[in-house]
Scaffold this active site. Structure first.
Site, PDB file in Angstrom:
ATOM      1  CD  GLU A 130      16.450 -55.391  37.905  1.00  0.00           C
ATOM      2  OE1 GLU A 130      15.571 -56.285  38.017  1.00  0.00           O
ATOM      3  OE2 GLU A 130      16.983 -55.114  36.811  1.00  0.00           O
TER       4      GLU A 130
ATOM      5  CG  HIS B  92      14.088 -47.607  29.548  1.00  0.00           C
ATOM      6  ND1 HIS B  92      13.169 -48.617  29.559  1.00  0.00           N
ATOM      7  CD2 HIS B  92      15.297 -48.217  29.578  1.00  0.00           C
ATOM      8  CE1 HIS B  92      13.802 -49.783  29.580  1.00  0.00           C
ATOM      9  NE2 HIS B  92      15.096 -49.569  29.598  1.00  0.00           N
TER      10      HIS B  92
HETATM   11  C1  LIG Z   1      13.955 -54.748  35.156  1.00  0.00           C
HETATM   12  C2  LIG Z   1      15.007 -54.482  34.154  1.00  0.00           C
HETATM   13  N1  LIG Z   1      16.304 -54.673  34.489  1.00  0.00           N
HETATM   14  C3  LIG Z   1      17.281 -54.432  33.587  1.00  0.00           C
HETATM   15  C4  LIG Z   1      16.978 -53.987  32.339  1.00  0.00           C
HETATM   16  C5  LIG Z   1      18.090 -53.694  31.327  1.00  0.00           C
HETATM   17  N2  LIG Z   1      18.086 -54.737  30.308  1.00  0.00           N
HETATM   18  C6  LIG Z   1      17.390 -54.571  29.174  1.00  0.00           C
HETATM   19  S1  LIG Z   1      17.430 -55.916  28.216  1.00  0.00           S
HETATM   20  C7  LIG Z   1      18.413 -56.750  29.274  1.00  0.00           C
HETATM   21  C8  LIG Z   1      18.853 -58.128  28.941  1.00  0.00           C
HETATM   22  C9  LIG Z   1      17.730 -59.068  28.737  1.00  0.00           C
HETATM   23  O1  LIG Z   1      18.178 -60.277  28.207  1.00  0.00           O
HETATM   24  P1  LIG Z   1      17.188 -61.399  27.724  1.00  0.00           P
HETATM   25  O2  LIG Z   1      16.040 -61.514  28.652  1.00  0.00           O
HETATM   26  O3  LIG Z   1      17.987 -62.620  27.489  1.00  0.00           O
HETATM   27  O4  LIG Z   1      16.589 -60.852  26.353  1.00  0.00           O
HETATM   28  P2  LIG Z   1      17.355 -60.492  24.999  1.00  0.00           P
HETATM   29  O5  LIG Z   1      17.627 -59.026  25.057  1.00  0.00           O
HETATM   30  O6  LIG Z   1      18.578 -61.317  24.921  1.00  0.00           O
HETATM   31  O7  LIG Z   1      16.373 -60.780  23.910  1.00  0.00           O
HETATM   32  C10 LIG Z   1      18.700 -55.953  30.386  1.00  0.00           C
HETATM   33  C11 LIG Z   1      19.574 -56.329  31.509  1.00  0.00           C
HETATM   34  C12 LIG Z   1      15.615 -53.773  32.033  1.00  0.00           C
HETATM   35  N3  LIG Z   1      15.227 -53.289  30.836  1.00  0.00           N
HETATM   36  N4  LIG Z   1      14.668 -54.038  32.942  1.00  0.00           N
END
Ligand SMILES: Cc1ncc(C[n+]2csc(CCOP(=O)(O)OP(=O)(O)O)c2C)c(N)n1
Ligand SMILES: [Mg+2]
Lengths: 330, 326
Positions: free
Chosen positions: B60, B129
């Site tokens: 971000e 959230h």
């Molecule tokens: C700071 C932040 N940015 C965006 C999000 C929205 N978000 C939640 S999970 C996610 C993807 C994360 O992917 P990864 O780290 O590969 O973990 P996975 O869910 O695949 O286990 C996003 C973009 C968030 N929760 N926090």
């Protein structure tokens, strides 16, 4: 790994799968609210690593995909489910929810909803361990896409420059929500990104619990012996959508099929059957017992528990009765 | 006129501005191929391609800074941050750079970025959230803050924000993307300053913004039908700068004021409006102004407690009745 341990791990992983799938149903029935991220398909990661760790001794934290890590650390599945049901008997009294499972008495230091948030927290726990002189280590599980946060790089650098006892485990399931790793990340192999910080790292098959266990043993030995941080990348795949509002529409079907053939539970089961350690009947029996336990004990407990009372709304906003708020006077 | 959803209004503004000006781009997490968490950029990837509809990594502060840097050279980025809770991570670039660069360069540089992000409490999303951050953004000099309460405003404010040379933060709401409303089919622009009288009345002014406008409108209905109180509702779609004249004009007419806000009370929209009333029209008041705010807690997961933490139209009605001694 001896066959008794394998059988126990099979049981634990199957339990985890059934637990998560039951959460799915409860969400559809609207018993669970908010965001729900399931771990189905990735079980060998948490179980392989934490089997090699000393749970209740080492400190563990992860993201919002956190139910199973908590359970493997020793948090009672009943209180995890009760938390998902937002009941006062839940591990966080119904205040946390699915993304925020905590079990401090088992040294499960929480699930966090902000991607990348736990990287420095885990390094901080490692710093405290070092100051206190114990032989615990700090273990941080996070996804692949989290490695694009600044906190990843900042934390790796600090962990190495101060040689902190922290193990970073990357559960690389190839996606961050709907964006495939190669569209967001310049270097797809995550273990390679760590070399710039002079931290040893390895990438292994995250679907084979024995492989994960062996790699984790090596990693943990390194960290516990005082040599500083280690980074372990586990190649895995999630079966469900990112969360309940995601349908996986962006994933190629043949990719999904390919990964479903490498199911961590089925692979371990077949290995045990091939070795004559158990029969398919034994497995079915195990599965039936697990389903019964989930329904008769876990769901029942969650269903029958009361909601938190209204007075609890403000209770934990700040620490209660801290004399120093008044400058220490009594 | 067409009745469209809030997300469609945002999408339309993107589409028109990107078609007009090749320097307008949009960027954010899962906005391109996936079409956006709330569909606000749906279809734009296919139309404008990956150079202009950019799926960012989860970085971000990084991509917000990148957008600000690009804007120095005349690119007009519309940055979507999936949720205001994640915008905390981008505050360094928003506050330390976007809000200050025009000033500290003595007017040499401009940062014409638009940052859109939904806040608010939705349904049981838990403490990390459920942030309501408008009060933080509106307290920073050098940044414009607007917050639409309906599809018409969502379209008109975004259109102007894209063309405006200042950095503009647009505070949306997780629960409002599927709300329907009338939007003119002809292109139009809304001012980024001012306020709108959403309902005219004479007995009290209910100030709302974003989702709380709807609580105020509902409350005004109940007050009129059941209690014979004729409330005016003022929609403060611009939070920074706030419409001092509009606030004073309405209070001078009704002589009473209530502010409804979804956030905790401290250092908030309500306290700011009270200060403005104090400064501009104190002697017009027949009663001390009141505010209806959230309970001062992180938002709990449990549904019952969550509801208890956030105000409703009923809370507005109750506060008004109390003010009138009923
Ligand atoms: C700071 C932040 N940015 C965006 C999000 C929205 N978000 C939640 S999970 C996610 C993807 C994360 O992917 P990864 O780290 O590969 O973990 P996975 O869910 O695949 O286990 C996003 C973009 C968030 N929760 N926090
Ligand atoms: Mg991932």
């Amino acid at each position: 790994m001896d066959s008794e341990v394998k059988k126990r791990l099979l049981h634990e992983m199957l339990f985890a799968r059934r637990f998560e799938e039951r959460c799915y149903e409860a969400y559809v029935e609207r018993k669970i609210g908010g965001f729900l991220h399931l771990y189905s398909g990735e079980e060998a990661c948490a179980f392989g690593v934490l089997e090699a760790a000393r749970v209740n001794h080492d400190y563990v934290m992860t993201s919002y995909r956190d139910h199973i890590h908590a359970i493997k650390c020793g948090v009672d599945p009943k209180v995890v489910m009760a938390e998902l049901y937002a009941k006062v008997t839940g591990c966080c009294k119904g205040l946390g929810g699915s993304m925020h499972i905590f079990g401090a008495e088992h040294r499960f230091m929480g699930g966090y909803a902000l991607v990348g948030g736990p990287f420095p927290l885990a390094a901080g726990i490692a710093k405290a361990i070092k100051m206190k002189g114990g032989d615990e280590i700090s273990i941080c599980f996070l996804g692949d896409a989290a490695n694009n946060q600044g906190t990843f790089h900042e934390s790796l650098n600090m962990a190495k420059v101060w040689d902190l006892p922290v193990l970073y485990v990357c559960e690389n399931n190839l996606y961050g929500i709907g964006t495939r790793i190669d569209r967001s990340t310049a270097v797809v192999d995550q273990y390679k990104r760590v070399s710039g910080y002079n931290i040893p790292s390895e990438q292994v098959d995250g679907q084979d619990v024995e492989v994960v266990y062996a790699a984790a043993q090596k990693a943990i030995e390194h960290v516990r012996s005082g040599k500083g941080p280690y980074f372990l990348e586990l190649m895995t795949y999630r079966y469900r959508g990112h969360s309940m509002s995601d349908s996986n529409a962006y994933r190629p079907k043949d990719e999904e099929r390919m990964w479903s053939k490498r199911d961590p539970i089925i692979m371990l089961r077949d290995r045990l059957i091939d070795a004559g350690e158990m029969s398919l009947e034994d497995y079915k029996q195990m599965d039936g017992d697990i389903l019964d336990k989930i329904e008769d004990e876990i769901i029942k407990f969650a269903e029958e528990s009361p909601e938190p009372p209204l007075e609890m709304l403000e209770k934990y906003t700040l620490v209660e009765n801290d004399p120093w708020v008044n400058g220490g006077s009594v | 006129m067409s009745e469209i959803m809030f997300w469609e209004a945002i999408r339309r503004a993107h589409d028109e501005e990107m078609s007009r000006d090749p320097m307008v781009i949009c960027m954010g997490e899962d906005i391109g191929v996936a079409g956006g968490t709330y569909k606000a950029t749906n279809g734009l990837f296919d139309k404008f391609g990956p150079e202009r509809v950019i799926d960012t990594p989860i970085s971000e502060n990084g991509y917000t800074g990148l957008g600000i840097g690009a804007s120095y050279l005349g690119v007009r980025p519309i940055i979507e941050i999936m949720s205001v809770n994640f915008a905390w991570l981008a505050m360094d670039q928003m506050f330390n750079t976007a809000a200050k660069v025009h000033y500290m360069s003595g007017g040499q540089l401009k940062a014409p970025v638009v940052i859109r992000s939904p806040g608010g409490t939705a349904h049981q999303l838990g403490a990390q959230h459920s942030a309501r951050m408008e009060k933080v953004f509106m307290g920073i000099a050098g940044l414009r803050v607007v917050t639409p309460s309906n599809p018409r405003q969502a379209y008109g404010l975004l259109k102007s924000a894209i063309r405006c040379d200042d950095p503009v933060f647009i505070n949306e709401h997780e629960l409002m993307y599927n709300m329907k409303g009338e939007v003119d089919d002809k292109e139009f622009f809304m001012p980024l300053v001012g306020s709108e009288v959403a309902r005219s009345g004479k007995d009290i002014t209910l100030f709302g913004y974003n989702i709380s406008v709807h609580w105020c409108l509902q409350a005004a209905d109940i007050l009129a039908k059941q209690h014979g109180i004729d409330a005016e509702v003022v929609d403060l779609y611009a939070l920074s700068p706030l419409d001092r004249e509009g606030i004073a004009a309405s209070v001078s007419k009704t002589h009473r004021a209530l502010i409804a806000e979804e956030a905790e009370p401290a250092v908030g929209v309500g306290s700011e409006i009270m200060a403005i009333i104090n400064e501009t029209c104190f002697y017009e008041l027949d009663a001390p102004p009141v505010r209806v705010s959230a309970v001062n807690v992180p938002i709990p997961y449990n549904h019952t407690l969550e509801k208890a933490a956030i105000p409703t139209a009923q809370d507005v009605v109750k506060a008004v009745l109390k003010m009138f001694g009923k």
